[in-house]
Design a protein around this motif. Sequence first.
Motif, PDB file in Angstrom:
ATOM      1  N   VAL A 187       6.946  -5.969 -10.217  1.00 54.78           N
ATOM      2  CA  VAL A 187       7.519  -6.460  -8.963  1.00 54.78           C
ATOM      3  C   VAL A 187       7.257  -5.433  -7.872  1.00 54.78           C
ATOM      4  CG1 VAL A 187       9.304  -7.792 -10.140  1.00 54.78           C
ATOM      5  CG2 VAL A 187       9.787  -5.442  -9.461  1.00 54.78           C
ATOM      6  N   GLY A 188       7.278  -5.885  -6.621  1.00 54.88           N
ATOM      7  CA  GLY A 188       7.048  -4.971  -5.512  1.00 54.88           C
ATOM      8  C   GLY A 188       6.435  -5.692  -4.335  1.00 54.88           C
ATOM      9  N   ASP A 189       5.843  -4.902  -3.431  1.00 51.96           N
ATOM     10  CA  ASP A 189       5.260  -5.473  -2.216  1.00 51.96           C
ATOM     11  C   ASP A 189       3.744  -5.543  -2.340  1.00 51.96           C
ATOM     12  OD1 ASP A 189       4.571  -2.825  -2.015  1.00 51.96           O
ATOM     13  OD2 ASP A 189       5.599  -2.440  -0.124  1.00 51.96           O
ATOM     14  N   SER A 190       3.025  -5.275  -1.258  1.00 52.65           N
ATOM     15  CA  SER A 190       1.569  -5.443  -1.265  1.00 52.65           C
ATOM     16  C   SER A 190       0.862  -4.475  -2.199  1.00 52.65           C
ATOM     17  CB  SER A 190       1.014  -5.281   0.159  1.00 52.65           C
ATOM     18  OG  SER A 190       1.399  -4.042   0.716  1.00 52.65           O
ATOM     19  N   LEU A 191       1.464  -3.323  -2.464  1.00 55.01           N
ATOM     20  CA  LEU A 191       0.825  -2.382  -3.390  1.00 55.01           C
ATOM     21  C   LEU A 191       0.848  -2.931  -4.810  1.00 55.01           C
ATOM     22  CD1 LEU A 191       1.003   1.408  -3.013  1.00 55.01           C
ATOM     23  CD2 LEU A 191       1.011   0.431  -5.299  1.00 55.01           C
ATOM     24  N   VAL A 252       8.644  -3.350 -14.206  1.00 56.13           N
ATOM     25  CA  VAL A 252       8.033  -2.233 -13.486  1.00 56.13           C
ATOM     26  C   VAL A 252       8.124  -2.528 -11.994  1.00 56.13           C
ATOM     27  CG1 VAL A 252       5.902  -0.949 -13.045  1.00 56.13           C
ATOM     28  CG2 VAL A 252       6.462  -1.676 -15.375  1.00 56.13           C
ATOM     29  N   TYR A 253       8.844  -1.679 -11.276  1.00 53.17           N
ATOM     30  CA  TYR A 253       8.968  -1.832  -9.829  1.00 53.17           C
ATOM     31  C   TYR A 253       7.944  -0.905  -9.177  1.00 53.17           C
ATOM     32  CZ  TYR A 253      11.179  -1.828  -5.146  1.00 53.17           C
ATOM     33  OH  TYR A 253      11.426  -1.930  -3.804  1.00 53.17           O
ATOM     34  N   GLY A 254       6.870  -1.493  -8.635  1.00 53.10           N
ATOM     35  CA  GLY A 254       5.873  -0.709  -7.906  1.00 53.10           C
ATOM     36  C   GLY A 254       6.399  -0.378  -6.525  1.00 53.10           C
ATOM     37  N   HIS A 255       7.156   0.691  -6.423  1.00 55.01           N
ATOM     38  CA  HIS A 255       7.880   1.028  -5.198  1.00 55.01           C
ATOM     39  C   HIS A 255       6.973   1.707  -4.189  1.00 55.01           C
ATOM     40  CE1 HIS A 255      10.762   3.169  -2.578  1.00 55.01           C
ATOM     41  NE2 HIS A 255      11.597   2.202  -2.903  1.00 55.01           N
ATOM     42  N   TRP A 256       7.197   1.361  -2.909  1.00 55.49           N
ATOM     43  CA  TRP A 256       6.494   2.054  -1.840  1.00 55.49           C
ATOM     44  C   TRP A 256       7.519   2.657  -0.881  1.00 55.49           C
ATOM     45  CZ3 TRP A 256       2.626   4.748  -0.997  1.00 55.49           C
ATOM     46  CH2 TRP A 256       2.219   5.089   0.286  1.00 55.49           C
ATOM     47  N   LEU A 398      10.654   2.530 -12.228  1.00 53.51           N
ATOM     48  CA  LEU A 398      10.259   2.569 -10.824  1.00 53.51           C
ATOM     49  C   LEU A 398       9.075   3.526 -10.687  1.00 53.51           C
ATOM     50  CD1 LEU A 398      12.502   2.672  -7.695  1.00 53.51           C
ATOM     51  CD2 LEU A 398      10.698   4.381  -7.936  1.00 53.51           C
ATOM     52  N   VAL A 399       7.956   3.015 -10.181  1.00 56.92           N
ATOM     53  CA  VAL A 399       6.719   3.793 -10.066  1.00 56.92           C
ATOM     54  C   VAL A 399       6.464   4.129  -8.603  1.00 56.92           C
ATOM     55  CG1 VAL A 399       4.233   3.799 -10.485  1.00 56.92           C
ATOM     56  CG2 VAL A 399       5.771   2.670 -12.107  1.00 56.92           C
ATOM     57  N   GLN A 400       6.240   5.417  -8.329  1.00 48.18           N
ATOM     58  CA  GLN A 400       5.943   5.870  -6.975  1.00 48.18           C
ATOM     59  C   GLN A 400       4.489   6.324  -6.873  1.00 48.18           C
ATOM     60  OE1 GLN A 400       8.978   8.109  -4.625  1.00 48.18           O
ATOM     61  NE2 GLN A 400       9.813   8.598  -6.642  1.00 48.18           N
ATOM     62  N   THR A 401       3.807   5.885  -5.823  1.00 47.91           N
ATOM     63  CA  THR A 401       2.465   6.370  -5.509  1.00 47.91           C
ATOM     64  C   THR A 401       2.520   7.073  -4.155  1.00 47.91           C
ATOM     65  OG1 THR A 401       1.967   4.191  -4.592  1.00 47.91           O
ATOM     66  CG2 THR A 401       1.214   4.634  -6.838  1.00 47.91           C
ATOM     67  N   PRO A 402       1.619   8.031  -3.901  1.00 52.14           N
ATOM     68  CA  PRO A 402       1.707   8.823  -2.673  1.00 52.14           C
ATOM     69  C   PRO A 402       0.985   8.182  -1.495  1.00 52.14           C
ATOM     70  CG  PRO A 402      -0.022   9.694  -4.062  1.00 52.14           C
ATOM     71  CD  PRO A 402       0.591   8.553  -4.826  1.00 52.14           C
ATOM     72  N   ASP A 451      -6.078   1.327   3.510  1.00 51.75           N
ATOM     73  CA  ASP A 451      -5.401   2.213   4.456  1.00 51.75           C
ATOM     74  C   ASP A 451      -4.792   3.367   3.671  1.00 51.75           C
ATOM     75  OD1 ASP A 451      -3.131   1.102   3.226  1.00 51.75           O
ATOM     76  OD2 ASP A 451      -3.047  -0.488   4.719  1.00 51.75           O
ATOM     77  N   LEU A 452      -3.854   4.086   4.320  1.00 55.18           N
ATOM     78  CA  LEU A 452      -3.236   5.245   3.679  1.00 55.18           C
ATOM     79  C   LEU A 452      -2.223   4.857   2.611  1.00 55.18           C
ATOM     80  CD1 LEU A 452      -2.578   7.569   6.777  1.00 55.18           C
ATOM     81  CD2 LEU A 452      -4.554   7.518   5.258  1.00 55.18           C
ATOM     82  N   GLU A 453      -1.827   3.610   2.578  1.00 53.75           N
ATOM     83  CA  GLU A 453      -0.806   3.170   1.623  1.00 53.75           C
ATOM     84  C   GLU A 453      -1.405   2.547   0.369  1.00 53.75           C
ATOM     85  OE1 GLU A 453       1.886   0.559   3.550  1.00 53.75           O
ATOM     86  OE2 GLU A 453       2.376   1.951   5.171  1.00 53.75           O
ATOM     87  N   HIS A 454      -2.486   1.787   0.534  1.00 57.13           N
ATOM     88  CA  HIS A 454      -2.994   0.970  -0.561  1.00 57.13           C
ATOM     89  C   HIS A 454      -4.223   1.619  -1.200  1.00 57.13           C
ATOM     90  CE1 HIS A 454      -0.836  -1.759   2.179  1.00 57.13           C
ATOM     91  NE2 HIS A 454      -0.415  -2.317   1.057  1.00 57.13           N
TER      92      HIS A 454
END
Length: 493
Positions: A187-191, A252-256, A398-402, A451-454
Amino acid sequence: MKRPKERFWGRRKAVLLPLIAALLTAVLLPTLYELAGRPLIRAAYEGRSLPALNRMISDQARRPLEKYLAHGEELVAGAVGVLGRIALLLFLLFLLTLVPLLRSRLLQGLVLMAEAFALVLALSEILLGWLAPVDIFEITYENFQASANPALVLEPRPNAGEFNAEGIRGPLPAAAKPPGSFRILVVGDSLAFGWRVREEETYARRLESLRNRASSPGRFEVINLGVPGYRATQVVERLKEKGLKYGPDLVVYGHWLDDVANSGFAAFFLSPAKIAVGEAVNRALSASPLERGLKKVLLSSQIVRRSLLFAREFWRRGHPDPVRPPVPWGKGSEALPPETGAIWKELCARVRSGEVRDEAGSEPYYADYCHPQDFVLWDRALSDLSGICRERGIPCLLVQTPVLTALRGANYPWAELHRFIAATARLRGIETLDLREEFDKYPLSSLKGADLEHPNSRGHEIVAEAIAEWVRENLIGPIGPIGPIRPIGPINK
């Protein structure tokens, strides 16, 4: 004595020759890649090329040849785009050399003004795309619709774009979980959705492939519930409405970083007037190849993107936010439970003092978390997520990416925010996996996507590998082809 025709071309060949060269190169480059580039990559992959080229491909065991060939195609497409912009600039310069041929002084002045304006736009487009590119996400009425659930506001259209009949990206999952299978919900947003990455290259699909490769085929199934533009409250609501019926064994929460705030997409695209006009326009033009092509060309322009973003932000300031409902209890920071309220106030104090701050020109991530109403809703969403999983005995990660910025390692501006998010999640009983150090192991250029997020396909591969390893260590264990699944039970205590 030179004839007029010779003088005409002689004075302009300094611009005309580079223009012709840029156009020919842009046209021929894809063909050259097919004729020479692909065979060269194949030879280097198989160790039959020059030693220096052979050494450039050293991980054949982890990546198939098709990945290198696709990367080559991406590089060629990027080069063609650059050459096209250069050709446009040279063409404008060539037109400028034709102005003296006009007999009317007034006409010359008008043409010079138009040429100067066009040159400024062309130079700005090139410089913006090179120095400070921005990406824009367009939620179209072809792929999204208003939701009957007020907590969701916006949801994917079934069977639209890359969404299946259930409004989920990827294969249509069976309603009942097959016996002996292990289902993972992402689950999560565009990432999490995999913005600008092919479905088979998203970390959800790669995770499924990795775990099935380590186990027996078909044992693992990963369902991707990611929706671009969702904030944390919508992510959790989508899990409740769409995901729980599939009987997940892991969430798995793909958190941004900006999941605490509203993306603004729903507020801009879902006003009654926008819906009425948008639906009418799409019914009239969605089947038009010309309209689709024109839209694609316009949205590829950095100037157009910035203009749309500015217009959207201007519009948002004068309209209510449908994705920021009233705080469910209390007001502002008074609504925070003591355990999260203490660390939140500490973060806000550090932000106010300037001890931690966002990178200049970046998204205001720290500022977003210091907004009381947004933070209360985000914290409430994590609490709901934890409660949902705890009640059903479902592990939650919860998974964090930089942020894909040049400031990495000890210079990474949002390291404290990563730690704060992890600490808050742990207080809520949610396991966390921070991939910042893992991403730092690789060159930034090999990870950046839209971009810088994806992240790009390689970045999604890194995320999938890390989650697969976490699953192996914490839930499954080193199982063989027919070994049993050994869930460790609820971890959200």
